[in-house]
Design a protein around this motif. Structure first.
Motif, PDB file in Angstrom:
ATOM      1  N   GLY A 178       0.807  -1.215   0.000  1.00 57.14           N
ATOM      2  CA  GLY A 178       0.000   0.000   0.000  1.00 57.14           C
ATOM      3  C   GLY A 178       0.837   1.261   0.000  1.00 57.14           C
ATOM      4  N   LYS A 229      -8.032  -6.316   3.157  1.00 56.72           N
ATOM      5  CA  LYS A 229      -7.668  -5.779   4.455  1.00 56.72           C
ATOM      6  C   LYS A 229      -8.881  -5.196   5.157  1.00 56.72           C
ATOM      7  CE  LYS A 229      -3.215  -4.085   5.862  1.00 56.72           C
ATOM      8  NZ  LYS A 229      -2.039  -3.391   5.442  1.00 56.72           N
ATOM      9  N   ARG A 246      -6.034  -4.168  -0.706  1.00 51.90           N
ATOM     10  CA  ARG A 246      -6.702  -3.127   0.056  1.00 51.90           C
ATOM     11  C   ARG A 246      -8.079  -3.603   0.503  1.00 51.90           C
ATOM     12  NH1 ARG A 246      -5.909   0.575  -3.621  1.00 51.90           N
ATOM     13  NH2 ARG A 246      -8.004   0.759  -4.425  1.00 51.90           N
ATOM     14  N   GLY A 289      -7.378   5.126  -2.472  1.00 53.22           N
ATOM     15  CA  GLY A 289      -6.554   3.939  -2.495  1.00 53.22           C
ATOM     16  C   GLY A 289      -5.137   4.294  -2.146  1.00 53.22           C
ATOM     17  N   PRO A 290      -4.389   3.384  -1.573  1.00 46.23           N
ATOM     18  CA  PRO A 290      -3.053   3.711  -1.120  1.00 46.23           C
ATOM     19  C   PRO A 290      -2.092   3.972  -2.271  1.00 46.23           C
ATOM     20  CG  PRO A 290      -3.495   1.377  -0.846  1.00 46.23           C
ATOM     21  CD  PRO A 290      -4.767   2.016  -1.297  1.00 46.23           C
TER      22      PRO A 290
END
Lengths: 511, 368
Positions: free
Chosen positions: B288, B341, B338, B360-361
């Motif tokens: 991420g 998680k 993601r 989003g990361p």
């Protein structure tokens, strides 16, 4: 209410709902609600935030399926709200606050977006279409250029275009037009214009459900008013002969228990924060002071300015004139770092956009404003950082107290507590908290409020900008109410009550 | 409830557990999570690839092959590391290709036609690179142009500059001494490999261990949040562009030393591998987050995959296919990571977490 009385088709009711209940996991949003909108009437729906208005609209529009035992009639026909037919859905038209117009397209293009009724590549006769649109606008008594770009129209014209689009040409088949906060973006004269249009449509035989916070306007436009509180029906009132004051007491309810007002600090305390003639877009000459140990509330309707004051104090919004004096130091402009340097920390209302970084862990978020504190011997000392973070998680009762968890894996209430911890870690004397308990469950809200009260007792000067009258009543020694960018009134001590606050926020007599 | 900040002072005492004799179980428990396939699947995949190709071909497992991969990919790794800084700050830098190309021409021109000493030529070239970074940074922060569009534009302008400066002629006559910075070996290992190692250590330290790195990631994760926390985000964004462009021009200089000419064709072919490595790297070590070790690992993982296929007789178009597929896969993979998680923790989180779904990361964060 017995079933037999409602079985007879009521020809005069456009929409009739009985025993409408909607339960979400852990929360009953609507509890045995009934609503009758007579044919040809303008019916208003009022209530505080969270009273169930929007859930009711979403049930009507088929977005939420109601619980079993709810019954509904459309133009006298019994219907199943969970499975409305295309035709039944088409007989109700909804206009939401954001209007859902495409700002870059013209009026004509917006009106024909969904309903061209032709093949994808079928050529169309622009001239003929324009003439049709002009004709259509005329039936609504509107003078809008079909070629005007929607984004350049006045707020009223936009609302009108949305209404025309919702109704299309076929006002005969429409049982109900639902408007959700249609005047939120309108000034006084534009509201008048919109009311004229609504009355015109109503005259064509369209029933209207009008949802709004602006009670003065509601009394002006509506025939009857339904009041919701905590997901239940309170009453149906005839608009004629009802006063704003009466309406407010129904909205707030007389059963509200009066919280014990917090004891005000002594008069000799130092004034730690002084706002002096603050001016900027949407703000006019805002002045007030906050003493050590004092909790001062800022409130008003959305857009009335109270939320902007909090943003200015946080350094998130530049102001054009005036000054902010923090512990005797005068600032004519404020950026976040100077605010912190002067001893003032803020907790923004926009958790997602301004408060927390979703890809960061709890610890990384918490220490961000002063991340250099644990930088020793050439690197961030993780162990010291973690110990420090654990301390703050305990102070603010964050669950789970795990520094390494990603922040977006915490509940809203705990995210809120992390933001508070992040502000407290900077050891501020002045705290500016915007909507400190928004979208937070009751338990977390109570613990956040307890913490705020304790902080005040320990001598912090605290500003709470909030749209929640209950919260303000519980926390504040004084509350300033903004209307149209100015501080319109100040309430102290026992005058701070939920119904008084709701009244002052929505009061329009002065305008 | 203590609420002043003594915690910082008392912390090390309470947290520092007494030193114990090394115990294997504890050690495993501590480093175990970082060996989990979830974090370093790439390492396992790399090992798997090496074993597979070694068995499948007779030529793969040799010092020559390994040395070739290490050297050939050093330049890609360097560009990709620079790009990782920009990505971490939340901006795309598509102009790294043009920057590399221009640096290559400028360095060659200064030495061959200008007769300048290599050291001075390198410094001047890096300065040009830094200047390009400043321009990108100003376009994005001051003129508020989307980074994707801004750097797409500057890249094209740089291509024009390459044409003008070189007169569309490859530049010959590069001093032989200069070429040694790429060609020499120490202990059998080519110098460029050491450059990669040195640069990655430096960048890892800055990005992972210092407040500067933390603020860089904060700028990329949420620019307004970072600004409100007192981070001078404008400077960080400009700085990230400067780093990315300077490092790209360093790579351009290395290309001159490697091939011995100033070529007008350099640059474009590095763009996609760099992006693929950056995004694939963001699924490794610290999922991420764009990170240096992830990027370096990804460069060598992709290169090994390609090299093995080539040795097995794959066609010339295979590398392009491989890198493109890897980029798409990496971005898709980080999305899955993601989402997994979030669902994993949803039950105990009580009410739904409200922060995740839009930001989003690795991908969404880098678009603005």
């Amino acid at each position: 209410m017995s079933q037999t009385t409602v079985q007879s088709p009521q020809a005069e009711a456009s929409v009739r709902l009985e025993h409408l209940t909607k339960t979400f996991p852990g929360q009953r949003a609507l509890d045995d609600v009934s609503l009758e909108i007579r044919r040809g009437e303008i019916h208003a729906l009022v209530g505080q935030n969270g009273s169930g208005k929007s859930t009711l609209i979403k049930v009507l529009s088929g977005f939420h399926k109601p619980d079993d035992g709810s019954s509904a009639w459309l133009s006298g026909e019994p219907v199943d709200l969970g499975g409305l037919s295309e035709q039944q859905l088409a007989s109700m038209r909804f206009i939401h606050q954001d209007l859902a117009l495409v700002p870059t397209l013209s009026v004509q293009e917006n009106l024909h977006l969904a309903s061209s009724g032709r093949g994808l590549f079928a050529p169309f006769d622009r001239r003929k279409e324009r003439a049709e649109v002009r004709e259509l606008l005329k039936t609504f008594d509107l003078e809008v250029d079909p070629d005007a770009i929607v984004g350049e129209l006045s707020p009223f014209e936009k609302a009108a275009v949305a209404i025309v689009r919702a109704l299309g040409g076929a006002s005969d088949d429409i049982a109900l037009l639902v408007l959700d906060e249609p005047t939120a973006a309108l000034g006084a004269t534009e509201t008048e214009q919109l009311f004229r249009t609504l009355r015109h449509i109503n005259g064509l035989g369209v029933s209207i459900l009008y949802v709004s916070h602006f009670l003065g306007e509601v009394l002006q436009i509506a025939d009857r008013i339904s009041v919701l509180r905590n997901g239940r029906n309170v009453c149906v009132l005839e608009a004629e002969g009802t006063t704003e004051q009466q309406l407010i007491s129904r909205i707030v309810g007389s059963d509200v228990e009066k919280a014990t007002p917090p004891t005000p600090p002594g008069a000799d305390r130092d004034v730690l924060l002084q706002v002096d003639g603050l001016r900027g877009p949407g703000l006019t000459d805002v002045s007030f002071g906050v003493a050590a140990g004092e909790v001062v509330g800022l409130t008003g309707l959305m857009g009335s300015g109270y939320e902007k004051i909090a943003e200015c104090l946080a350094g998130a919004r530049p102001f054009d004139g005036g000054a902010v004096v923090v512990q005797g130091v005068r600032f004519t402009r404020l950026d976040p770092a100077t605010a912190v340097g002067a001893g003032m920390a803020a907790m923004p209302a926009d958790r997602r956009g301004l408060g927390l970084i979703p890809t960061f862990t709890v610890a990384e978020n918490l220490v961000l404003p002063d991340v250099g504190r644990n930088f020793r011997r050439g690197r961030i000392d993780r162990r010291a950082e973690e110990a420090e973070v654990r301390h703050w998680l305990e102070v603010c009762d964050v669950q789970p107290p795990d520094p390494e968890r990603r922040i977006d894996q915490l509940s809203g209430g705990n995210q809120q507590k992390v933001m508070l911890a992040k502000a407290l870690r900077l050891d501020p004397k002045v705290l500016v908290l915007a909507e400190p308990t928004q979208a937070v469950d009751i338990g977390a809200a109570a613990s956040i409020r307890r913490l705020i009260t304790e902080l005040a007792e320990r001598g912090h000067a605290i500003v709470v900008a909030s749209s929640d009258p209950e919260e303000l009543e519980e926390l504040c020694h004084r509350v300033l109410v903004t209307r149209r960018g100015r501080i319109a009134c100040e309430l102290r001590g026992d005058d701070i009550s939920e119904d008084r606050l709701v009244f002052e926020c929505q009061f329009e007599g002065a305008l | 409830m203590p609420q002043q900040t003594e915690a910082a002072a008392t912390a090390p005492v309470s947290a520092g557990s007494p030193r114990r004799a090394p115990d294997l179980g504890g050690l495993l428990a501590r480093i175990g999570p970082s060996l989990s396939p979830r974090k370093i699947s790439g390492v396992y995949l790399l090992i798997l690839l090496i074993v597979f190709y070694s068995l499948a071909t007779s030529t793969f497992f040799s010092t020559t092959t390994l040395r070739t991969i290490a050297t050939e990919q050093a330049i890609t790794a360097i560009v990709a590391m620079g790009l990782t800084i920009a990505l971490a700050a939340g901006v795309f830098d598509l102009s790294i290709a043009g920057t590399m190309g221009l640096a290559n021409i400028v360095a060659a021109k200064l030495m061959a036609d200008g007769g300048m000493s290599p050291v001075l030529a390198i410094l001047l070239t890096l300065l040009v690179g830094a200047g390009i970074g400043v321009i990108n940074g100003l376009l994005v922060t001051k003129a508020r142009i989307d980074p994707f569009i801004a750097t797409l534009g500057t890249n094209s302008i740089l291509l024009a500059a390459i044409f003008v400066v070189s007169n569309n002629q490859n530049i010959l006559g590069i001093p032989a001494g200069f070429q040694k910075i790429a060609g020499n070996q120490v202990a059998g290992i080519p110098l460029p490999v050491f450059y990669v190692l040195g640069l990655s250590l430096l960048l890892w330290y800055v990005m992972a261990c210092t407040p500067l790195g933390r603020r860089l990631y904060a700028t990329g994760g949420g620019r307004e949040v970072a600004r409100l926390a007192g981070v001078p985000t404008t400077r960080y964004v400009i700085g990230a562009f400067v780093c990315s462009a300077t490092i790209a021009s360093l790579a351009g200089v290395l290309v001159v030393a490697t091939i011995g000419t100033g070529s007008t064709e350099v640059g474009a072919s590095y763009l996609l591998p760099a992006f693929a490595a950056g995004f694939l790297g963001a699924t490794q070590f610290k999922p991420g987050r764009f990170n240096i070790w992830g990027t370096v690992l990804a460069v060598y993982l992709l290169a090994t995959g390609v090299k093995g296929l080539v040795l097995m007789g794959a066609d010339v178009w295979v590398p392009d296919l491989f890198n493109g597929a890897a980029l798409i896969l990496a971005v898709g993979l980080s999305g899955i990571q993601r989402r997994a998680k979030v669902t994993e923790v949803a039950p105990e989180a009580g009410e739904p977490a409200t922060l995740d779904d839009t930001v989003g990361p690795s991908t969404a964060g880098a678009t603005r």
